[in-house]
Design an enzyme around this catalytic site. Structure first.
Site, PDB file in Angstrom:
ATOM      1  N   PRO A 203      -5.983  64.849  40.753  1.00 12.93           N
ATOM      2  CA  PRO A 203      -6.971  64.077  41.493  1.00 12.93           C
ATOM      3  C   PRO A 203      -8.309  64.788  41.666  1.00 12.93           C
ATOM      4  O   PRO A 203      -8.369  65.981  41.939  1.00 12.93           O
ATOM      5  CB  PRO A 203      -6.311  63.872  42.861  1.00 12.93           C
ATOM      6  CG  PRO A 203      -4.850  63.928  42.572  1.00 12.93           C
ATOM      7  CD  PRO A 203      -4.712  64.933  41.470  1.00 12.93           C
TER       8      PRO A 203
ATOM      9  N   ARG B 157     -18.855  66.879  41.994  1.00  6.37           N
ATOM     10  CA  ARG B 157     -18.162  67.205  43.240  1.00  6.37           C
ATOM     11  C   ARG B 157     -18.326  68.686  43.573  1.00  6.37           C
ATOM     12  O   ARG B 157     -17.899  69.542  42.805  1.00  6.37           O
ATOM     13  CB  ARG B 157     -16.680  66.867  43.080  1.00  6.37           C
ATOM     14  CG  ARG B 157     -15.842  67.270  44.242  1.00  6.37           C
ATOM     15  CD  ARG B 157     -14.368  66.942  43.974  1.00  6.37           C
ATOM     16  NE  ARG B 157     -13.571  67.471  45.059  1.00  6.37           N
ATOM     17  CZ  ARG B 157     -12.465  68.167  44.898  1.00  6.37           C
ATOM     18  NH1 ARG B 157     -12.013  68.392  43.680  1.00  6.37           N
ATOM     19  NH2 ARG B 157     -11.810  68.621  45.927  1.00  6.37           N
TER      20      ARG B 157
ATOM     21  N   TYR C 193     -17.064  74.257  42.368  1.00  9.24           N
ATOM     22  CA  TYR C 193     -16.452  73.971  41.073  1.00  9.24           C
ATOM     23  C   TYR C 193     -17.390  74.138  39.885  1.00  9.24           C
ATOM     24  O   TYR C 193     -16.961  74.012  38.741  1.00  9.24           O
ATOM     25  CB  TYR C 193     -15.884  72.552  41.066  1.00  9.24           C
ATOM     26  CG  TYR C 193     -14.829  72.341  42.120  1.00  9.24           C
ATOM     27  CD1 TYR C 193     -13.556  72.875  41.957  1.00  9.24           C
ATOM     28  CD2 TYR C 193     -15.101  71.642  43.288  1.00  9.24           C
ATOM     29  CE1 TYR C 193     -12.582  72.703  42.931  1.00  9.24           C
ATOM     30  CE2 TYR C 193     -14.142  71.458  44.262  1.00  9.24           C
ATOM     31  CZ  TYR C 193     -12.879  71.991  44.083  1.00  9.24           C
ATOM     32  OH  TYR C 193     -11.922  71.831  45.049  1.00  9.24           O
TER      33      TYR C 193
ATOM     34  N   ASN D 293      -3.507  71.676  36.544  1.00 10.10           N
ATOM     35  CA  ASN D 293      -4.292  71.804  37.767  1.00 10.10           C
ATOM     36  C   ASN D 293      -3.963  70.577  38.604  1.00 10.10           C
ATOM     37  O   ASN D 293      -4.484  69.500  38.354  1.00 10.10           O
ATOM     38  CB  ASN D 293      -5.791  71.872  37.468  1.00 10.10           C
ATOM     39  CG  ASN D 293      -6.608  72.110  38.720  1.00 10.10           C
ATOM     40  OD1 ASN D 293      -6.158  71.823  39.836  1.00 10.10           O
ATOM     41  ND2 ASN D 293      -7.810  72.614  38.553  1.00 10.10           N
TER      42      ASN D 293
ATOM     43  N   GLU E 181       0.281  76.929  36.505  1.00  6.34           N
ATOM     44  CA  GLU E 181      -0.594  76.280  37.492  1.00  6.34           C
ATOM     45  C   GLU E 181      -1.959  76.965  37.464  1.00  6.34           C
ATOM     46  O   GLU E 181      -2.033  78.196  37.488  1.00  6.34           O
ATOM     47  CB  GLU E 181       0.018  76.391  38.885  1.00  6.34           C
ATOM     48  CG  GLU E 181      -0.795  75.713  39.964  1.00  6.34           C
ATOM     49  CD  GLU E 181      -0.108  75.757  41.319  1.00  6.34           C
ATOM     50  OE1 GLU E 181      -0.773  76.175  42.289  1.00  6.34           O
ATOM     51  OE2 GLU E 181       1.086  75.401  41.412  1.00  6.34           O
TER      52      GLU E 181
ATOM     53  N   HIS F 122      -6.114  76.811  38.995  1.00  4.20           N
ATOM     54  CA  HIS F 122      -7.121  76.287  39.926  1.00  4.20           C
ATOM     55  C   HIS F 122      -8.468  76.908  39.577  1.00  4.20           C
ATOM     56  O   HIS F 122      -8.553  78.115  39.360  1.00  4.20           O
ATOM     57  CB  HIS F 122      -6.746  76.626  41.373  1.00  4.20           C
ATOM     58  CG  HIS F 122      -5.456  76.004  41.781  1.00  4.20           C
ATOM     59  ND1 HIS F 122      -5.360  74.690  42.136  1.00  4.20           N
ATOM     60  CD2 HIS F 122      -4.205  76.510  41.818  1.00  4.20           C
ATOM     61  CE1 HIS F 122      -4.100  74.413  42.405  1.00  4.20           C
ATOM     62  NE2 HIS F 122      -3.377  75.497  42.208  1.00  4.20           N
TER      63      HIS F 122
ATOM     64  N   ARG G  70     -10.250  79.779  50.464  1.00  2.00           N
ATOM     65  CA  ARG G  70     -10.830  78.546  50.997  1.00  2.00           C
ATOM     66  C   ARG G  70     -10.112  78.131  52.279  1.00  2.00           C
ATOM     67  O   ARG G  70      -9.524  78.959  52.962  1.00  2.00           O
ATOM     68  CB  ARG G  70     -10.780  77.464  49.920  1.00  2.00           C
ATOM     69  CG  ARG G  70     -11.668  77.846  48.719  1.00  2.00           C
ATOM     70  CD  ARG G  70     -11.729  76.782  47.674  1.00  2.00           C
ATOM     71  NE  ARG G  70     -12.324  75.568  48.229  1.00  2.00           N
ATOM     72  CZ  ARG G  70     -12.216  74.376  47.656  1.00  2.00           C
ATOM     73  NH1 ARG G  70     -11.544  74.233  46.527  1.00  2.00           N
ATOM     74  NH2 ARG G  70     -12.788  73.317  48.197  1.00  2.00           N
TER      75      ARG G  70
END
Length: 143
Positions: free
Chosen positions: A8, A16, A21, A73, A97, A99, A106
């Protein structure tokens, strides 16, 4: 053949929170993954969905479609999707995984991953490079 799955909101890369990012888009990331795959002698298929069920289906189908590894991700699903966790645990294809941001630096809710424990490894905070490292780990049998 490797599968790269993005969850998502990753379709909003470049728009975004660019401070978190970066300014590159999902299309940029997919082109880069294709190029890295070619360097590693592997075909790479990239997919993105904002829907948990679709990601689960792709994971379920990975082996029967000839994929030998998955770079995933999961986005925010990382922190609460036990269904995604069970999909990963219930199949044989290794999953890394990834990111883009350093989730551990964060917000507190991002510090817990329910999916990491059933993945072969986790890469966080290295931007798009994390995807390359995930692909390399899968190809080199480190995953």
């Amino acid at each position: 053949m490797l599968l790269v799955l993005n969850g998502p909101n990753l379709n909003r890369l470049g728009l975004r929170e660019p401070g978190v990012y970066g300014s590159q888009t999902l299309e940029d990331l997919e082109r880069q993954c294709d190029a890295w795959g070619a360097e590693l002698g592997q075909a790479v298929t990239c997919r993105q969905s904002n829907y948990e069920g679709q990601l689960i289906e792709w994971i379920h189908e990975a082996e029967e479609h000839g994929f030998t590894g998955i770079v995933l991700n999961p986005g925010a699903l990382t922190h609460y999707s036990y269904a995604l966790r069970d999909a990963i645990a219930g199949q044989r294809v290794p999953v890394i995984e990834v990111h883009i941001s350093n989730v551990d630096a964060r917000e507190e809710f991002r510090h817990k991953s329910v999916t990491a424990a059933v993945c072969r490894g986790k890469i966080s905070g290295l931007g798009f490079l994390g995807y390359r490292l995930g692909l390399e780990a899968l190809v080199e049998g480190q995953a």
